[in-house]
Design a protein around this motif. Structure first.
Motif, short mmCIF file in Angstrom:
data_model
loop_
_atom_site.label_atom_id
_atom_site.label_comp_id
_atom_site.label_asym_id
_atom_site.label_seq_id
_atom_site.Cartn_x
_atom_site.Cartn_y
_atom_site.Cartn_z
N ARG A 119 0.85 -1.20 0.00
CA ARG A 119 0.00 0.00 0.00
C ARG A 119 0.88 1.25 0.00
O ARG A 119 1.68 1.45 0.90
N ILE A 120 0.70 2.06 -1.04
CA ILE A 120 1.52 3.27 -1.21
C ILE A 120 0.61 4.50 -1.19
O ILE A 120 -0.57 4.42 -1.54
N THR A 121 1.18 5.65 -0.78
CA THR A 121 0.38 6.86 -0.65
C THR A 121 0.78 7.94 -1.66
O THR A 121 -0.05 8.46 -2.38
N ALA A 122 2.04 8.29 -1.70
CA ALA A 122 2.47 9.44 -2.51
C ALA A 122 3.76 9.11 -3.26
O ALA A 122 4.85 9.53 -2.86
N PRO A 123 3.67 8.36 -4.36
CA PRO A 123 4.88 8.01 -5.12
C PRO A 123 5.51 9.24 -5.78
O PRO A 123 4.81 10.10 -6.31
N LYS A 124 6.84 9.31 -5.74
CA LYS A 124 7.57 10.44 -6.29
C LYS A 124 8.60 9.97 -7.31
O LYS A 124 9.17 8.88 -7.17
N ASN A 125 8.86 10.79 -8.30
CA ASN A 125 9.91 10.50 -9.28
C ASN A 125 11.25 11.01 -8.76
O ASN A 125 11.76 12.04 -9.21
N LYS A 126 11.77 10.31 -7.80
CA LYS A 126 13.06 10.67 -7.21
C LYS A 126 13.97 9.44 -7.22
O LYS A 126 13.49 8.31 -7.34
N PRO A 127 15.27 9.64 -7.09
CA PRO A 127 16.18 8.49 -7.05
C PRO A 127 15.89 7.59 -5.86
O PRO A 127 15.36 8.02 -4.84
N ALA A 128 16.26 6.33 -5.99
CA ALA A 128 16.10 5.38 -4.89
C ALA A 128 16.95 5.81 -3.70
O ALA A 128 18.06 6.31 -3.86
N THR A 129 16.40 5.64 -2.52
CA THR A 129 17.14 5.96 -1.30
C THR A 129 17.66 4.71 -0.61
O THR A 129 18.59 4.78 0.18
N GLY A 130 17.01 3.57 -0.87
CA GLY A 130 17.36 2.35 -0.16
C GLY A 130 16.81 2.29 1.24
O GLY A 130 16.98 1.30 1.95
N MET A 170 7.19 8.34 -1.04
CA MET A 170 8.14 7.28 -1.37
C MET A 170 8.52 7.38 -2.84
O MET A 170 7.67 7.67 -3.69
N SER A 171 9.77 7.16 -3.13
CA SER A 171 10.20 7.20 -4.53
C SER A 171 9.70 5.96 -5.26
O SER A 171 9.61 4.88 -4.68
N ARG A 172 9.35 6.16 -6.53
CA ARG A 172 8.91 5.01 -7.33
C ARG A 172 10.00 3.96 -7.43
O ARG A 172 9.72 2.76 -7.50
N ALA A 173 11.25 4.40 -7.43
CA ALA A 173 12.37 3.45 -7.50
C ALA A 173 12.39 2.55 -6.27
O ALA A 173 12.64 1.34 -6.37
N ASP A 174 12.12 3.11 -5.10
CA ASP A 174 12.09 2.30 -3.88
C ASP A 174 10.86 1.41 -3.83
O ASP A 174 10.91 0.30 -3.28
N ILE A 175 9.74 1.89 -4.37
CA ILE A 175 8.55 1.04 -4.46
C ILE A 175 8.86 -0.18 -5.31
O ILE A 175 8.56 -1.32 -4.93
N ALA A 176 9.47 0.05 -6.47
CA ALA A 176 9.82 -1.06 -7.35
C ALA A 176 10.76 -2.03 -6.66
O ALA A 176 10.61 -3.26 -6.75
N ALA A 177 11.74 -1.50 -5.94
CA ALA A 177 12.69 -2.35 -5.22
C ALA A 177 11.98 -3.20 -4.17
O ALA A 177 12.30 -4.38 -4.00
N PHE A 178 11.01 -2.59 -3.46
CA PHE A 178 10.28 -3.35 -2.45
C PHE A 178 9.52 -4.51 -3.10
O PHE A 178 9.52 -5.63 -2.58
N LEU A 179 8.85 -4.23 -4.21
CA LEU A 179 8.08 -5.28 -4.88
C LEU A 179 9.00 -6.44 -5.26
O LEU A 179 8.64 -7.62 -5.10
N ILE A 180 10.17 -6.13 -5.74
CA ILE A 180 11.11 -7.18 -6.15
C ILE A 180 11.59 -7.99 -4.95
O ILE A 180 11.72 -9.22 -5.03
N THR A 181 11.83 -7.33 -3.81
CA THR A 181 12.29 -8.07 -2.63
C THR A 181 11.25 -9.07 -2.14
O THR A 181 11.58 -10.06 -1.50
N GLN A 182 9.98 -8.82 -2.47
CA GLN A 182 8.92 -9.71 -2.00
C GLN A 182 8.92 -11.07 -2.72
O GLN A 182 8.21 -11.98 -2.31
N LEU A 183 9.74 -11.19 -3.74
CA LEU A 183 9.89 -12.49 -4.38
C LEU A 183 10.48 -13.51 -3.43
O LEU A 183 10.20 -14.71 -3.53
N THR A 184 11.30 -13.05 -2.49
CA THR A 184 11.96 -13.97 -1.56
C THR A 184 11.66 -13.67 -0.10
O THR A 184 12.02 -14.47 0.77
#
Length: 212
Positions: free
Chosen positions: A158-169, A185-199
């Motif tokens: 669940r995300i609230t306010a995605p931003k076009n900013k660099p990933a922060t980690g 939250m940056s869109r890059a970090d959202i994408a990273a979170f989704l990928i981590t959920q694979l494992t």
């Protein structure tokens, strides 16, 4: 892993595809307009189809280890219909047919998770969304219900306010009223979170809220 991605031409979806390829996964991206996906990679297969084309969606999902959906509704107040709900139902049905069980997707804190404790977001955000984006709210509810009402092994971030900013980690995740979760939250970090959920198994059949 072999991952099927839907919503691959959106702001988050493109980052998901790129991140998966960088991590060495094989990706099948189902898109309506392939011109919007400018990535080229030997491990990327692009399938052009309407997301309600059950036969094509089923073949795209077949053999996948997981599905990541970055689909989201239009935020135009004039938007009508239920294209994202219909697409999600098609994906869920395709996964049931092919025996693929892991689905990772997106929603907003306008929708509650049973693990949430009392918090202002599930009270205030739906009221705001109903006034500003009534069709989008209905789509979010219905597309999420299509997933949570299935037997799939899902995680919905669940995300609230995605931003076009660099990933922060720096990613916070958890449940409202219980964990310290912000909004932006940056869109890059959202994408990273989704990928981590694979494992990551912490949020199986759950809807964690996430933020930077």
């Amino acid at each position: 892993m072999k991952i099927a991605v839907f919503g691959a031409t959106g702001g988050i979806g493109r980052l998901v595809v790129a991140g998966l390829l960088d991590a060495g996964h094989r990706v099948t991206a189902v898109v309506r307009n392939p011109a919007k996906l400018t990535l080229s990679h030997p491990e990327l297969t692009v399938i052009t189809a309407e997301l309600t084309d059950s036969d094509t969606v089923t073949e795209a999902v077949r053999g996948a280890d997981a599905v990541i959906s970055a689909l989201g509704p239009s935020l135009k107040r004039s938007a009508t219909g239920s294209p994202v709900t219909d697409a999600t139902k098609t994906i869920v049905a395709a996964m049931a047919t092919t025996g693929v069980s892991r689905l990772i997707g997106l929603a907003t804190p306008s929708l509650a998770d049973p693990r949430d404790e009392p918090h202002w977001k599930p009270k205030v955000l739906p009221v705001m969304a109903r006034l500003a984006f009534p069709n989008a709210l209905a789509e979010l509810k219905n597309m999420t219900a299509a997933v949570t009402g299935s037997d799939l092994d899902y995680t919905i971030a669940r995300i609230t306010a995605p931003k076009n900013k660099p990933a922060t980690g720096r990613i916070r995740s958890g449940f409202l009223g219980h964990d310290r979760i912000g909004s932006a939250m940056s869109r890059a970090d959202i994408a990273a979170f989704l990928i981590t959920q694979l494992t990551d198994t912490r949020y199986r059949r759950a809807m964690p809220a996430i933020s930077n």
